[in-house]
Design an enzyme around this catalytic site. Structure first.
Site, PDB file in Angstrom:
ATOM      1  CG  HIS A 145      -4.134  -1.306  -0.832  1.00  0.00           C
ATOM      2  ND1 HIS A 145      -4.596  -0.010  -0.913  1.00  0.00           N
ATOM      3  CD2 HIS A 145      -3.842  -1.522   0.469  1.00  0.00           C
ATOM      4  CE1 HIS A 145      -4.565   0.540   0.293  1.00  0.00           C
ATOM      5  NE2 HIS A 145      -4.123  -0.358   1.155  1.00  0.00           N
ATOM      6  CB  SER A 169      -0.942   0.011   1.211  1.00  0.00           C
ATOM      7  OG  SER A 169      -0.204   0.006   2.421  1.00  0.00           O
ATOM      8  CE  LYS A 226      -7.236  -0.522   2.246  1.00  0.00           C
ATOM      9  NZ  LYS A 226      -7.837  -1.133   3.448  1.00  0.00           N
TER      10      LYS A 226
END
Length: 396
Positions: free
Chosen positions: A213, A185, A243
């Site tokens: 991610h 990340s 996310k």
């Protein structure tokens, strides 16, 4: 308050502020979209994990409202008592389809996933090989398991092979696991999964990929394991639902036996109330959008390339990112925080990231372009980066 506690807090908070390591929290006044309002000011938002813009999607809002009206605002119990609603089972079936596995289990957060899954399988008799830049939740999950933790140099396959060989040949451990982020990340680089799988087969390592991610971002949206076509080779696929998916929660995907074990041995599943139905409905709607079309994925990557190219041409150090995550590496902590503050004053919200999130001396402003940004927004952001970068001597 205890005098000892008060003195401890005052001394250490002052030290953090003096070193430029104290993180100021800026409340967002309204939705977390491509433009946000902070302290009454509109800012181009380059700090959100809302990769596909789904956190503010109108279709998902309607699904959440309808499910809340049907089921209520809370699940009412932990999953193992009577907090498992039929909609939870539908979500987990969809997650398994999304990740290409036999089964999946949902949790209240991505952090909970790593606390739950690692400690449910690994014990004091085992060892975990872990990339040195793995997320804090992985580190905490490893510690909770009690297993021996063997740190692997970042993305160093020679180091992984050597330490896996030594651990295997030592005869000290029952099980060996290798854990890595799918997408890191802070730097945006992608785990070398084909090489990892090869080494895992050689030394009988359990493979564990935290794709927080990567879910919704890599592999045409289906994640880093799918990106390499390794769904049948990776034992644990972990991801967040907060996310790119845009809502809240996390999941573990794998074999049916693995998921059945987590349902009876992972403590966050056993002792935390289940996700609210409104969130579950929105998550399923988001997964449908990702599986049905690559439009949002393609726009995200287009915007990521556009911002990267622009920052690089201006002379910024953007590191080794292979994904839309785009760090501008500044270095010194106080300068990094000053740089971020000046961006905000000029109209761009890009949060500074400093120690302990990254190593000392590697402070950066991390940019997270999304599918919701327009080229005009990104052009405006690049103009502000140029102005502030030259003003502070970061670029010439």
């Amino acid at each position: 308050m205890s005098k000892v506690l008060d003195a401890y807090l005052q001394e250490n908070l002052k030290e953090l502020r003096d070193q430029g390591l104290y993180n100021e929290i800026d409340p967002v006044e309204g939705p977390n979209g491509p433009i946000i309002k902070i302290k009454g000011k509109d800012l181009i938002n380059l700090s959100s994990n809302n990769y596909l813009g789904l956190a503010t999607d109108e279709d998902l809002k309607k699904l959440a409202i309808a499910a809340t009206q049907k089921y209520g605002v809370g699940a009412g119990a932990v999953r193992t008592i009577n907090g498992t609603l039929d909609i939870h089972l539908k979500l987990e079936q969809k997650l398994a389809e999304f990740k290409g596995t036999e089964a999946a289990i949902s949790y209240q957060s991505g952090f909970n996933c790593n606390m739950a899954a690692i400690s449910a399988v690994m014990t004091k008799q085992d060892a975990i090989l872990s990339d040195e830049l793995n997320h804090a939740s992985i580190i905490d999950g490893c510690r909770l398991s009690g297993a021996k933790i063997i740190r692997i140099n970042h993305q160093d396959m020679d180091d992984l092979r050597a330490k896996a060989k030594a651990a295997k040949e030592s005869g000290q451990y029952g099980k060996l696991m290798y854990i890595t982020d799918g997408v890191f990340s802070m730097d945006g680089d992608i785990a070398k999964l084909p090489e990892i799988v090869e080494i895992a087969k050689e030394f009988d390592l359990i493979t564990y990929v935290d794709d927080a991610h990567g879910s919704g971002v890599t592999g045409l949206g289906k994640g880093t394991v799918k990106h390499f076509g390794l769904e049948k080779e990776i034992d644990f696929q972990i991801g967040t639902l907060s996310k790119a998916i845009g809502v809240v929660g996390g999941y573990v995907a794998g074999t049916k036996n693995l998921i059945d074990w987590l349902k009876v041995r992972s403590r966050p599943f056993l002792f935390s109330t289940a996700l609210p139905a409104g969130d579950v409905a929105a998550i399923m709607g988001a997964l449908d959008k990702i599986m049905e079309s690559t439009e949002l994925h393609d726009k995200l990557w287009g915007n990521g390339r556009y911002l990267k190219d622009g920052l690089q041409k201006l002379g910024f150090d953007i590191g080794v990112s292979e994904t839309p995550i785009t760090p501008c590496i500044i270095g010194e902590e106080k300068l990094t925080q000053q740089f971020s503050a000046r961006l905000s004053e000029e109209g761009v919200y890009a949060k500074s990231i400093v120690f302990p999130t990254v190593a000392k001396g590697s402070g950066r402003v991390r940019n997270m372009p999304t599918a919701a940004h327009t080229k005009e927004m990104l052009d405006d952001a690049l103009a502000i980066y140029e102005k502030v970068g030259k003003e502070l001597g970061v670029i010439s």
